[in-house]
Scaffold this motif. Structure first.
Motif, PDB file in Angstrom:
ATOM      1  N   HIS A  84       0.844  -1.201   0.000  1.00  0.00           N
ATOM      2  CA  HIS A  84       0.000   0.000   0.000  1.00  0.00           C
ATOM      3  C   HIS A  84       0.881   1.254   0.000  1.00  0.00           C
ATOM      4  CE1 HIS A  84      -3.314  -2.703   0.857  1.00  0.00           C
ATOM      5  NE2 HIS A  84      -2.654  -3.159   1.915  1.00  0.00           N
ATOM      6  N   SER A  86       2.440   4.861  -0.106  1.00  0.00           N
ATOM      7  CA  SER A  86       1.984   6.227   0.147  1.00  0.00           C
ATOM      8  C   SER A  86       3.195   7.145   0.081  1.00  0.00           C
ATOM      9  CB  SER A  86       1.325   6.359   1.517  1.00  0.00           C
ATOM     10  OG  SER A  86       0.089   5.675   1.544  1.00  0.00           O
ATOM     11  N   LEU A  89       3.158   9.119   5.325  1.00  0.00           N
ATOM     12  CA  LEU A  89       2.256   8.452   6.265  1.00  0.00           C
ATOM     13  C   LEU A  89       2.368   9.111   7.636  1.00  0.00           C
ATOM     14  CD1 LEU A  89       2.774   4.647   5.464  1.00  0.00           C
ATOM     15  CD2 LEU A  89       0.651   5.938   5.205  1.00  0.00           C
ATOM     16  N   VAL A 130       0.627  12.391  -4.469  1.00  0.00           N
ATOM     17  CA  VAL A 130       0.048  11.185  -3.859  1.00  0.00           C
ATOM     18  C   VAL A 130       0.092  10.041  -4.866  1.00  0.00           C
ATOM     19  CG1 VAL A 130      -1.478  12.440  -2.288  1.00  0.00           C
ATOM     20  CG2 VAL A 130      -2.279  11.839  -4.583  1.00  0.00           C
ATOM     21  N   GLU A 132      -2.590   7.905  -4.812  1.00  0.00           N
ATOM     22  CA  GLU A 132      -3.972   7.460  -4.930  1.00  0.00           C
ATOM     23  C   GLU A 132      -4.732   8.139  -6.070  1.00  0.00           C
ATOM     24  OE1 GLU A 132      -2.200   6.652  -1.178  1.00  0.00           O
ATOM     25  OE2 GLU A 132      -2.634   8.635  -2.050  1.00  0.00           O
ATOM     26  N   GLU A 175       5.991   3.882   3.006  1.00  0.00           N
ATOM     27  CA  GLU A 175       6.237   5.324   2.896  1.00  0.00           C
ATOM     28  C   GLU A 175       7.433   5.587   1.976  1.00  0.00           C
ATOM     29  OE1 GLU A 175       5.799   8.955   5.946  1.00  0.00           O
ATOM     30  OE2 GLU A 175       7.367   7.524   6.496  1.00  0.00           O
TER      31      GLU A 175
END
Length: 694
Positions: A84, A86, A89, A130, A132, A175
């Motif tokens: 996941h 990112s 974080l 980002v 996302e 991260e």
């Protein structure tokens, strides 16, 4: 094809005046526009790959890994490394990352300091990035590089071995801000390997573009603690270094400290212990482990001698690389403290914004403006010179340091490992009332009778040298120099002053005056002789073109004076163009006589200033020639002319000197005729008309 360098320099100067290169309008490394690239990738549905810093061996560089490991490196995007990914974080912390296999502790120590200053961090690391939303494998960061901010674009492919990052890595595998920031800085340096070895100040300056002060801890100033406290309360980054050991291999000492290693200074604290006031310094090892084990270390019994409030606030018993020690031990075991802030306020703790900053970009050029240190008595004066007027102020106490002067070498090489720092320094001289009448550069005689009031004690082969000192209200001359003469390099001179100052570069601007000619008595017989010679080489219309002029000059007028084969056909065609009033590509009798008179004037000037009697002008003699002619030429212009017309030996032939002065004289006249005396405006056709023929 890019425009010539002189054009680029003019463009860059104009852009800076318009704010280009500032933090709000940064320059774009390799011309890569982040927003344009992102829009294109998203519209085309593709993932960005950076061809200017490709995911291959060239970007890793040589020497970081063994050849067997290098062959197994795989460049992966974060989604292939962590489940996941990112960008950031739970905020940003100095504990977010650990050093990898790359020996860049100096960079990571600075990165740890950066995490304390959110405002500065956001300038370097745009936080809107980002994984996302609108993700296309494209990121960007900003660094200050030698006088301007740069926006640096990268793709997010990172080097891995067996699926694990080989460089900086986050403690939380998801991260990636630190790894991507490190990649962007590696791109600026040339490769990851080019980040090996450095000083915290280098990266801290590139994170802030601000004010750097280096403190020698072997001879600390008496107000060191107060300075550190002020810096801790200001927007500053602080780092420190241990001395290298005999093997220079980052050996761990019995006290837990690492030799030749950079650390982050993360805090200062004053507290009571056994009725005595102690000054404690908190330091972080960028390895994320390995700590000091002496007094006030994590498990030291001395923590039981302070209040529970201080103990609970400061003490963390964990092998996270961070520890406390006394100021005395800090000065004993570390060599340098680097403090870097956006403004000089930390120097005296006053945030009223009264410090003034002046920045000048200059250049030392071998033969013209690279005079070396004061040991070089005859050439020292040729170095760039800057006049500074320090004004008085009722609020300033005489004993307070009010000037911080920094001299930084400006490198233009793509790869950081190719950079060879010269030994640099500067001296400051106080001017007397008599000196203040001087216009243009101060001559060699000035430096034989004046001693510097401030100077760098040691010329260092470092990116930057600086001095923090007191200057009383008066006028001064600052001379930056290399230690050895005839070393070519660019530099940035920055003057931070608590007093009101007025500064300017002191070489003297070019004046639009023609070369002073000796008074000539009209001699009709001599003119007839010249015309007779002219007719021997001219055509039936009594005109000469470039080829005919070449024979006239080389075979007749200057025969015996020319040392390197005479005038080239291109030089003679240029002379024709400069003197041709009828635009026929030829010179008539009157035009030729004017040229002949100029050539003889320049020849006389050449031999009057050829004091070495070599039949060649050294580039320092070239400066004297312009002085004798009555023309004032700035250092920048002199450097350009030496590069364009001088030989690689550092000398200039008579024919090149004549070509140079003739062009300079004619260009001055063109400017005077077509300008208002300050600026000239031409339509494109007019500009091409003038430039392509002359």
């Amino acid at each position: 094809m890019p425009p010539p360098g002189v054009c680029l320099n003019i463009m860059e100067t104009r852009q800076k005046q318009d704010g280009y290169g500032s933090i709000t309008n940064p320059d774009k490394l390799f011309g890569q526009d982040y927003q344009q690239l992102k829009t294109y990738c998203l519209s085309e549905g593709i993932m960005f790959i950076d061809n200017t810093f490709p995911p291959d061996r060239s970007s890793l560089g040589q020497g970081m890994l063994e050849p067997s490991d290098l062959a197994r490196v795989v460049w992966l995007r974060p989604a292939k490394i962590a489940p996941h990914p990112s960008f950031i974080l739970d905020g940003v912390s100095r504990f977010d990352f650990n050093q990898g296999q790359l020996g860049n502790c100096w960079f990571l120590a600075s990165l740890g300091a950066l995490t304390f200053q959110n405002h500065i961090f956001k300038q370097v690391v745009p936080l809107e990035q980002v994984f996302e939303e609108d993700y296309c494998g494209l990121f960007h960061f900003r660094f200050w590089r030698f006088g301007k901010w740069m926006d640096v674009v990268i793709d997010d492919k990172l080097p891995t071995l067996n699926g694990r990052l080989i460089c900086v890595h986050a403690k939380d595998q998801n991260e990636f801000w630190a790894a991507l920031l490190e990649k962007a800085y590696a791109k600026v340096c040339g490769s990851y390997t080019d980040m090996k070895a450095g000083t915290p100040s280098e990266a801290m300056m590139d994170f802030t573009g601000g004010v750097h002060m280096c403190v020698n801890l072997s001879k600390p100033p008496p107000d060191l603690w107060e300075l550190m406290c002020r810096a801790g309360q200001s927007n500053t980054l602080m780092g420190c270094s241990t001395p290298p050991g005999e093997k220079r291999d980052n050996s761990v000492l019995p006290n837990g400290l690492v030799e030749g290693h950079a650390y982050t200074l993360t805090g200062v604290k004053q507290m009571m212990s056994r009725g005595q006031l102690v000054h404690l310094v908190r330091v972080l090892n960028p390895w994320g482990k390995g700590e000091w084990n002496g007094d006030w270390s994590d498990r030291s019994s001395l923590w039981q001698t302070v209040s529970s409030q201080d103990r609970n606030m400061c003490l963390t018993v964990d092998n996270d690389g961070e520890f406390w020690m006394t100021l005395e031990d800090f000065c004993k075991f570390y060599t340098e403290l680097d403090i870097c802030g956006l403004t000089p306020d930390f120097l005296d703790g006053n945030s009223s914004g009264h410090w003034k900053t002046s920045m000048y970009e200059g250049r030392w050029v071998a033969g013209t403006t690279a005079g070396g240190c004061m040991n070089n008595r005859d050439s020292y004066w040729t170095n760039p010179q800057y006049r500074v007027m320090v004004c008085g102020g009722s609020s300033q106490r005489n004993e307070e340091k009010n000037m911080l002067v920094s001299l930084m070498q400006k490198h233009d090489k793509r790869n950081r490992h190719m950079v060879q720092n010269l030994h640099i320094g500067f001296s400051i001289f106080e001017l007397t009332e008599k000196d203040k009448t001087q216009r243009g550069k101060f001559p060699a005689s000035f430096f034989r009778t004046h001693a510097p009031v401030v100077k760098t004690e040691i010329f260092l082969n470092a990116r930057e040298v600086m001095e923090f000192f007191v200057l009383k209200p008066a006028e001064y001359l600052i001379v930056p120099s290399t230690f050895d003469a005839n070393e070519t390099a660019s530099f940035i001179l920055t003057i931070h002053s608590r007093a009101e100052t007025r500064c300017h570069e002191n070489s003297g601007d070019q004046t639009h005056e023609t070369v002073k000619k000796p008074k000539q008595v009209k001699n009709e017989q001599e003119d007839e002789n010249k015309k007779f010679i002219f007719r021997q080489y001219s055509d039936k219309f009594e005109e000469v073109d470039g080829e005919q002029l070449q024979r006239l000059l080389n075979e007749k007028i200057l025969k015996g004076d020319l040392k390197s084969g005479g005038f080239s056909i291109d030089a003679c065609r240029s002379m024709v163009a400069l003197m041709d009033t009828s635009i026929t590509g030829k010179l008539n009798t009157e035009e030729f006589l004017r040229l002949w008179n100029k050539v003889m004037t320049y020849k006389d000037l050449f031999y009057r200033t050829d004091v070495s009697r070599t039949g060649m002008l050294s580039l320092s003699e070239l400066r004297n020639a312009f002085t004798a002619s009555g023309m004032k030429v700035s250092d920048d212009m002199l450097n350009l002319m030496a590069l364009r017309y001088g030989a690689s030996s550092g000398h200039m032939t008579l024919e090149n000197f004549i070509s140079l002065v003739l062009r300079l004289d004619c260009m001055n006249k063109i400017f005077k005729q077509l300008s208002d005396g300050k600026a000239m405006k031409l339509h494109m056709t007019e500009w091409m008309y003038v430039s392509m023929y002359t």
